[in-house]
Design an enzyme around this catalytic site. Structure first.
Site, PDB file in Angstrom:
ATOM      1  CE  LYS A   1       0.863   1.368   4.429  1.00 49.47           C
ATOM      2  NZ  LYS A   1       1.665   2.524   4.752  1.00 49.47           N
TER       3      LYS A   1
ATOM      4  CB  VAL B   1      12.309  -5.690   4.190  1.00 50.81           C
ATOM      5  CG1 VAL B   1      12.323  -5.960   5.689  1.00 50.81           C
ATOM      6  CG2 VAL B   1      12.124  -6.975   3.410  1.00 50.81           C
TER       7      VAL B   1
ATOM      8  CG  ASP C   1      -0.234  -0.032   8.325  1.00 50.66           C
ATOM      9  OD1 ASP C   1      -1.061   0.824   8.714  1.00 50.66           O
ATOM     10  OD2 ASP C   1       0.935   0.229   7.998  1.00 50.66           O
TER      11      ASP C   1
HETATM   12  O1  C5P Z   1       0.967  -1.468  14.588  1.00 48.85           O
HETATM   13  P1  C5P Z   1       2.376  -1.527  14.104  1.00 48.85           P
HETATM   14  O2  C5P Z   1       3.185  -2.574  14.823  1.00 48.85           O
HETATM   15  O3  C5P Z   1       2.500  -1.628  12.624  1.00 48.85           O
HETATM   16  O4  C5P Z   1       3.035  -0.114  14.483  1.00 48.85           O
HETATM   17  C1  C5P Z   1       4.419   0.057  14.648  1.00 48.85           C
HETATM   18  C2  C5P Z   1       4.665   1.294  15.515  1.00 48.85           C
HETATM   19  O5  C5P Z   1       4.297   2.467  14.811  1.00 48.85           O
HETATM   20  C3  C5P Z   1       3.879   1.331  16.799  1.00 48.85           C
HETATM   21  O6  C5P Z   1       4.528   0.617  17.819  1.00 48.85           O
HETATM   22  C4  C5P Z   1       3.812   2.828  17.089  1.00 48.85           C
HETATM   23  O7  C5P Z   1       5.014   3.257  17.686  1.00 48.85           O
HETATM   24  C5  C5P Z   1       3.746   3.433  15.699  1.00 48.85           C
HETATM   25  N1  C5P Z   1       2.353   3.744  15.311  1.00 48.85           N
HETATM   26  C6  C5P Z   1       1.733   4.843  15.889  1.00 48.85           C
HETATM   27  N2  C5P Z   1       0.425   5.125  15.565  1.00 48.85           N
HETATM   28  C7  C5P Z   1      -0.238   4.374  14.647  1.00 48.85           C
HETATM   29  C8  C5P Z   1       0.390   3.267  14.020  1.00 48.85           C
HETATM   30  C9  C5P Z   1       1.703   2.975  14.380  1.00 48.85           C
HETATM   31  O8  C5P Z   1       2.331   5.544  16.723  1.00 48.85           O
HETATM   32  N3  C5P Z   1      -1.506   4.685  14.372  1.00 48.85           N
END
Ligand code: C5P
Length: 314
Positions: free
Chosen positions: A11, A107, A151
């Site tokens: 995406k 990646v 995501d």
């Molecule tokens: O959910 P995911 O593991 O992909 O997110 C990685 C990091 O990105 C989270 O630990 C957070 O620090 C940050 N994040 C955020 N707000 C979001 C999505 C991700 O702060 N809405």
């Protein structure tokens, strides 16, 4: 030995508005996700041994993009966790599995490649469950997806969607026509969490870095089907953080802006997404950038593309 093959899209965020940091460490987002036809493919190879509880025994990723220095195959990989999460929720005896991932999305690139692996793994694992009992509902899969990462629900859904909350509360957006893109990876990974927390820091010193939470202009541009209007409406609050972490991105973005309609940082970066007028234009932009930026990884893709689907089970 039965094989379950599923795929899910990478995406780009057409809009990424980042609100305040929340108590749970996440940020409230207003995000317009757009799935592209560069897809991850996940295969579950089921053995003859039935087991209850975690069913993943091993995994192997094959890279069609640059391979990271450290292996990403193991129990912390989102695909591995996704398959075990489905097995645990199903609560029935299932065959032990080996996971194969065909990695086509960069990646740590800001294109949700890891989330696409998780979404495809959820769909493949649910097909395995369906062969042995009641499959999980779409709602349960969405819930598991959200627990794996912000995501992952969008990777399941695909298309073009508005995401609020952590980005996992989704509603489909209307759009007309196809968008042609070039994606360029300058091969300097950025951690998503690092980009978000740097944006918080940058905002303390720079009141101009306000959250952009209005997507009305983009929404109109998408329904017009005019790529030039969509290009004007693209926005990413995280680009300040990505550029501050990787200043070399500026040269790439400037060159891509000149060659394409508009270039933006994809998600938390460092991938740069270049919107183009047509497939021919995109192919030309890709060649032009490949000449100027030797060693960078570049591919052309089109959106919107569909979400995670089962390709085959045999
Ligand atoms: O959910 P995911 O593991 O992909 O997110 C990685 C990091 O990105 C989270 O630990 C957070 O620090 C940050 N994040 C955020 N707000 C979001 C999505 C991700 O702060 N809405």
């Amino acid at each position: 030995m039965r094989k379950y093959v599923a795929s899910a899209p990478g995406k780009v965020n057409l809009h990424l508005g980042v609100g305040e940091a929340r108590a749970d460490g996440y940020h409230d987002l207003v995000s317009v996700f757009h799935a592209v036809d560069r897809r991850e493919v996940v295969t579950l190879v089921a053995s003859d041994t039935l087991t209850e509880g975690p069913i993943v025994r091993s995994m192997q990723t094959t890279f069609y993009v640059d391979e990271p220095e450290e292996s990403i195959d193991g129990p912390t990989n989102l695909a591995w966790r996704a398959v075990n999460a489905v097995a645990e929720r199903a609560g029935i005896a299932l065959p032990e599995v080996h996971i194969e991932v065909a990695k086509h999305v960069f990646v740590a690139g800001g294109m949700a490649g890891g989330s696409a692996d998780a979404a495809a793994a959820l769909v493949a694992a649910n097909a395995l469950v369906a062969d042995h009992g009641e499959p999980l509902t779409a709602e349960t899969l969405h819930e598991l997806a959200a627990s794996l990462g912000a995501d992952v629900p969008f990777s399941l859904m695909g298309g073009t969607a508005l995401g609020t909350g952590r980005g996992d509360e989704l509603v489909e957006m209307l759009s007309r026509g196809r968008l042609n893109w070039v994606f360029v990876n300058p091969k300097v990974g950025i951690s998503t969490g690092g980009a978000f927390s740097l944006l918080d820091d940058l905002r303390h010193g720079n009141p101009a870095l306000v959250p952009h939470l209005n997507t009305a202009g983009l929404s109109q541009a998408l329904t017009s089907g005019d790529a030039a209007r969509v290009a004007e409406a693209l926005h990413n609050d995280l680009d300040a953080a990505a550029l501050s972490m990787r200043p070399q991105l500026k040269r790439l973005i400037d060159a891509a802006n000149e060659a394409g309609l508009r270039a933006i940082v994809s998600g938390s970066g460092p991938t740069v997404a270049v919107l183009c007028e047509s497939l021919e234009h995109a192919q030309w932009v890709a060649e032009h950038l490949a000449e100027r930026f030797e060693g960078y990884e570049i591919f052309v893709a089109e959106g919107p593309d569909h979400g995670a689907v089962l390709e085959t089970a045999d």
